[in-house]
Structures are given as structure tokens and as C-alpha cells.
Write a protein that holds these residues in place. Sequence first.
Motif, short mmCIF file in Angstrom:
data_model
loop_
_atom_site.label_atom_id
_atom_site.label_comp_id
_atom_site.label_asym_id
_atom_site.label_seq_id
_atom_site.Cartn_x
_atom_site.Cartn_y
_atom_site.Cartn_z
N ALA A 106 0.84 -1.21 0.00
CA ALA A 106 0.00 0.00 0.00
C ALA A 106 0.87 1.25 0.00
O ALA A 106 0.48 2.30 0.50
CB ALA A 106 -0.94 -0.02 1.20
N GLY A 122 3.78 3.76 -2.37
CA GLY A 122 3.67 4.59 -3.57
C GLY A 122 3.39 3.78 -4.83
O GLY A 122 2.57 4.18 -5.66
N ALA A 123 4.06 2.64 -4.98
CA ALA A 123 3.89 1.85 -6.20
C ALA A 123 2.47 1.28 -6.28
O ALA A 123 1.85 1.28 -7.35
CB ALA A 123 4.92 0.73 -6.24
N ASN A 161 -2.02 -5.60 2.72
CA ASN A 161 -0.78 -4.96 3.17
C ASN A 161 -0.41 -5.41 4.58
O ASN A 161 -1.28 -5.79 5.36
CB ASN A 161 -0.96 -3.43 3.14
N ARG A 162 0.91 -5.35 4.87
CA ARG A 162 1.40 -5.69 6.21
C ARG A 162 0.68 -4.86 7.26
O ARG A 162 0.29 -5.35 8.31
CB ARG A 162 2.92 -5.46 6.25
N THR A 163 0.51 -3.57 6.97
CA THR A 163 -0.25 -2.68 7.85
C THR A 163 -1.64 -2.53 7.22
O THR A 163 -1.82 -1.73 6.29
CB THR A 163 0.44 -1.31 7.95
N LYS A 220 -3.39 0.84 6.13
CA LYS A 220 -2.95 1.57 4.93
C LYS A 220 -3.65 1.02 3.69
O LYS A 220 -3.97 1.77 2.76
CB LYS A 220 -1.44 1.45 4.77
N THR A 279 5.06 -4.64 -2.70
CA THR A 279 5.77 -4.32 -1.46
C THR A 279 7.26 -4.22 -1.79
O THR A 279 7.69 -4.60 -2.88
CB THR A 279 5.60 -5.40 -0.37
N SER A 280 8.03 -3.73 -0.84
CA SER A 280 9.48 -3.70 -1.06
C SER A 280 10.16 -4.87 -0.36
O SER A 280 11.38 -4.87 -0.20
CB SER A 280 10.05 -2.36 -0.60
N GLU A 298 13.12 -10.70 1.49
CA GLU A 298 12.06 -11.29 2.33
C GLU A 298 10.88 -11.73 1.46
O GLU A 298 10.66 -11.20 0.38
CB GLU A 298 11.56 -10.27 3.35
N LEU A 358 7.31 -6.41 -8.59
CA LEU A 358 7.76 -5.12 -9.14
C LEU A 358 9.27 -4.95 -9.07
O LEU A 358 9.87 -4.18 -9.82
CB LEU A 358 7.10 -3.96 -8.39
N VAL A 359 9.89 -5.67 -8.14
CA VAL A 359 11.35 -5.59 -8.01
C VAL A 359 12.00 -6.27 -9.20
O VAL A 359 11.45 -7.23 -9.75
CB VAL A 359 11.78 -6.24 -6.67
N GLY A 408 9.93 -6.94 -12.42
CA GLY A 408 9.47 -5.60 -12.78
C GLY A 408 10.31 -4.87 -13.81
O GLY A 408 10.10 -3.67 -14.02
P1 NDP Z 1 7.03 2.21 -0.30
O1 NDP Z 1 8.14 2.36 0.67
O2 NDP Z 1 6.17 3.37 -0.62
O3 NDP Z 1 6.04 1.03 0.22
C1 NDP Z 1 6.57 -0.18 0.69
C2 NDP Z 1 5.46 -1.19 0.85
O4 NDP Z 1 6.06 -2.46 1.12
C3 NDP Z 1 4.50 -0.92 2.01
O5 NDP Z 1 3.22 -1.37 1.67
C4 NDP Z 1 5.11 -1.78 3.14
O6 NDP Z 1 4.17 -2.19 4.11
C5 NDP Z 1 5.56 -2.98 2.35
N1 NDP Z 1 6.65 -3.74 2.98
C6 NDP Z 1 7.92 -3.33 3.21
N2 NDP Z 1 8.65 -4.34 3.73
C7 NDP Z 1 7.82 -5.41 3.84
C8 NDP Z 1 7.99 -6.74 4.30
N3 NDP Z 1 9.15 -7.17 4.77
N4 NDP Z 1 6.93 -7.59 4.25
C9 NDP Z 1 5.75 -7.16 3.75
N5 NDP Z 1 5.52 -5.90 3.31
C10 NDP Z 1 6.55 -5.04 3.34
O7 NDP Z 1 7.70 1.60 -1.61
P2 NDP Z 1 7.17 1.74 -3.12
O8 NDP Z 1 5.72 1.47 -3.12
O9 NDP Z 1 7.68 3.00 -3.72
O10 NDP Z 1 7.97 0.55 -3.85
C11 NDP Z 1 7.61 -0.81 -3.63
C12 NDP Z 1 8.50 -1.69 -4.50
O11 NDP Z 1 8.20 -1.51 -5.88
C13 NDP Z 1 9.99 -1.40 -4.35
O12 NDP Z 1 10.64 -2.64 -4.21
C14 NDP Z 1 10.38 -0.73 -5.63
O13 NDP Z 1 11.70 -1.07 -6.00
C15 NDP Z 1 9.40 -1.35 -6.61
N6 NDP Z 1 9.11 -0.47 -7.76
C16 NDP Z 1 9.37 -0.93 -9.01
C17 NDP Z 1 9.10 -0.14 -10.12
C18 NDP Z 1 9.39 -0.67 -11.49
O14 NDP Z 1 9.39 0.12 -12.45
N7 NDP Z 1 9.62 -1.94 -11.67
C19 NDP Z 1 8.51 1.21 -9.99
C20 NDP Z 1 8.22 1.59 -8.62
C21 NDP Z 1 8.54 0.77 -7.55
P3 NDP Z 1 3.79 -1.24 5.38
O15 NDP Z 1 2.74 -0.30 4.88
O16 NDP Z 1 3.28 -2.22 6.38
O17 NDP Z 1 5.06 -0.57 5.80
#
Ligand code: NDP
Length: 272
Positions: free
Chosen positions: A129, A131-132, A152-154, A157, A191-192, A198, A216-217, A240
Amino acid sequence: MTDRYAVIGNPIAQTKSPKLHAAFARQFGHDMTYEAILGPIGGFAEAVRAFRAAGGKGMNVTVPFKVEALELADRLTERARLAQAVNTLKFDEDGSILGENTDGVGLVRDIQGRVGVALRAKRVLLLGAGGAARGALLPLLEEQPSRLVIANRTPAKAEALRARVAAYGNVAAGGFADFAGEQFDVVINATSASLSGEDVPLPVGSYAAGSLAYDLVYGKGNTPFMSHALENGAAQVADGLGMLVAQAAEAFYLWRGVRPDVTPVIDMLRAA
Ligand code: NDP
């Protein structure tokens, strides 16, 4: 005269955007340059204005300036407004700045194009949940899946995101365990978690027969999410990298009015 474009971020050394746009420009023989600008923290708007004053036509915007770009734009597309983030600026002839977000549409184009999975009438699970995920929601809903769940983990959100797009379609939201017993045709990991190696704790049985798991990664080979998906019934996985190229291609289209062929550019990046 040569048209000028740039990507601005901080840090910026890792960006692949100049290489992508140079490849797109070659496809059409367009006379343009595309540079990487290290945006000063606290000086984003000034750096954009300076680039524009020097003849810039448009910019891509990356971390950490996507929200500042949203505030700087005079007009926003609906996608950017819902994403609450701008990754593409277009400097219009009338002096105004248009803010767009091409990340989500890049994701959808990659899934339906290169990967070859139609989203219409499919059950889609969107993990994350941040930015992506925010950017992906409207483009996903535009494809009219039969069900869209944000987990989402949280969970709060995810619920906040659901409320934001409620007017655009039927969306459910919750934590990862809340949808146990449900099967999905497309599971998108926004998620990231994969960045730190992880997995996302999905309930067993989430993957329908023939389903796609999309992370997406990119650049990490098969992530724990992708491996888990293959072990638990997903028929195919994708990373991604295609989304990265497709979101750049959408920005190029906004600026130049022609849509590049992403396939040779994805192949070029994979080979590198
Ligand atoms: P944000 O930091 O905005 O959001 C991170 C999200 O990941 C939150 O929902 C968070 O949950 C969740 N999260 C983080 N760690 C964990 C975990 N260990 N287990 C479960 N959930 C987890 O990041 P973005 O949304 O900007 O980016 C997300 C991913 O997308 C990144 O890996 C980025 O590299 C990738 N990306 C790829 C693109 C592409 O073109 N291929 C473009 C944009 C992004 P919580 O709310 O609970 O913290």
C-alpha cells in the motif's frame, strides 16, 4: 533544435532512464538529449525551473521528489491525482506544467503486453500500500478485473487506499491473512519485501490454476515471492524490469506522441 529531457532524483547515479530514452529516440530518429540531474534536497523546484529555462521540454522524477513534483505541477492527470505522486513532468507551450504518473500504466502494459496476461474479468491481488501500489490502482481498475483486493502488512494503509479508489470500482482491503481461502489469477507484489530478500506471507492456496505472480522488483533473479509462488501453484512469474521500461515508454509517448517498442529495450537491459 535538439529537444532536452532529464530525470531528476537524489541519488541519481543508479538511474537507467538515460539509456532507455536514448534507445527510444534511436527507434524514431528523434533529435533529443536526456540527462540525469542530481536534485538538491530542498531545491527541487528551483532545479526544475532552471532546467526548463535552459530549454527543457520535460522531466522524469524519481525518489525522493515525486510528491514535490505533484505540488509543482499546474495540472494533474487523474492517475497522478489518485497516486498522489508524479513521475513525469511535461512543460507545455503555454508555460504550464502537466504532472503525470506512468508507473501504474507501465505495470499494466507489461502484464498485458510482454507477459501476455489479460486483466479483464480476472481476480487480482495487489500486495502493498505504498507509492507503487497507489500508482497501480487506477490503471488496474481501468482494465475491469472481476475482483481487486489490496493486502498490506499494515492493513489500515490498505483500507485507506481502498477508500481513495472506492468510486472507481469494487475493491476490498485487509491484511495478508484476511483473504485465506480465496484464489487469485494475478498476484502483484508491490511491497518492497523482495529488496531485502524477504517473502510476503500469503495464505497457502492463494494461487489459482494458471495464475501469474508479478514482482515489481527487478535485477534480483527469482525473488522469494516468485519462488514461493511457483511452489504454490502459480503457472508463471515475472519481475518488474518490463514495468520499468514500459513506464519510461509512456513518458516518451506523453512528450513525443509516439510509443516506442519496449521489447528490444528490455532485451538490451537484460543482456547488460
Ligand atoms: P514504499 O516504501 O512506498 O512502500 C513499501 C510497501 O512495502 C509498504 O506497503 C510496506 O508495508 C511494504 N513492505 C515493506 N517491507 C515489507 C515486508 N518485509 N513484508 C511485507 N511488506 C513489506 O515503496 P514503493 O511502493 O515505492 O515501492 C515498492 C516496490 O516496488 C519497491 O521494491 C520498488 O523497488 C518497486 N518499484 C518498481 C518499479 C518498477 O518500475 N519496476 C517502480 C516503482 C517501484 P507497510 O505499509 O506495512 O510498511
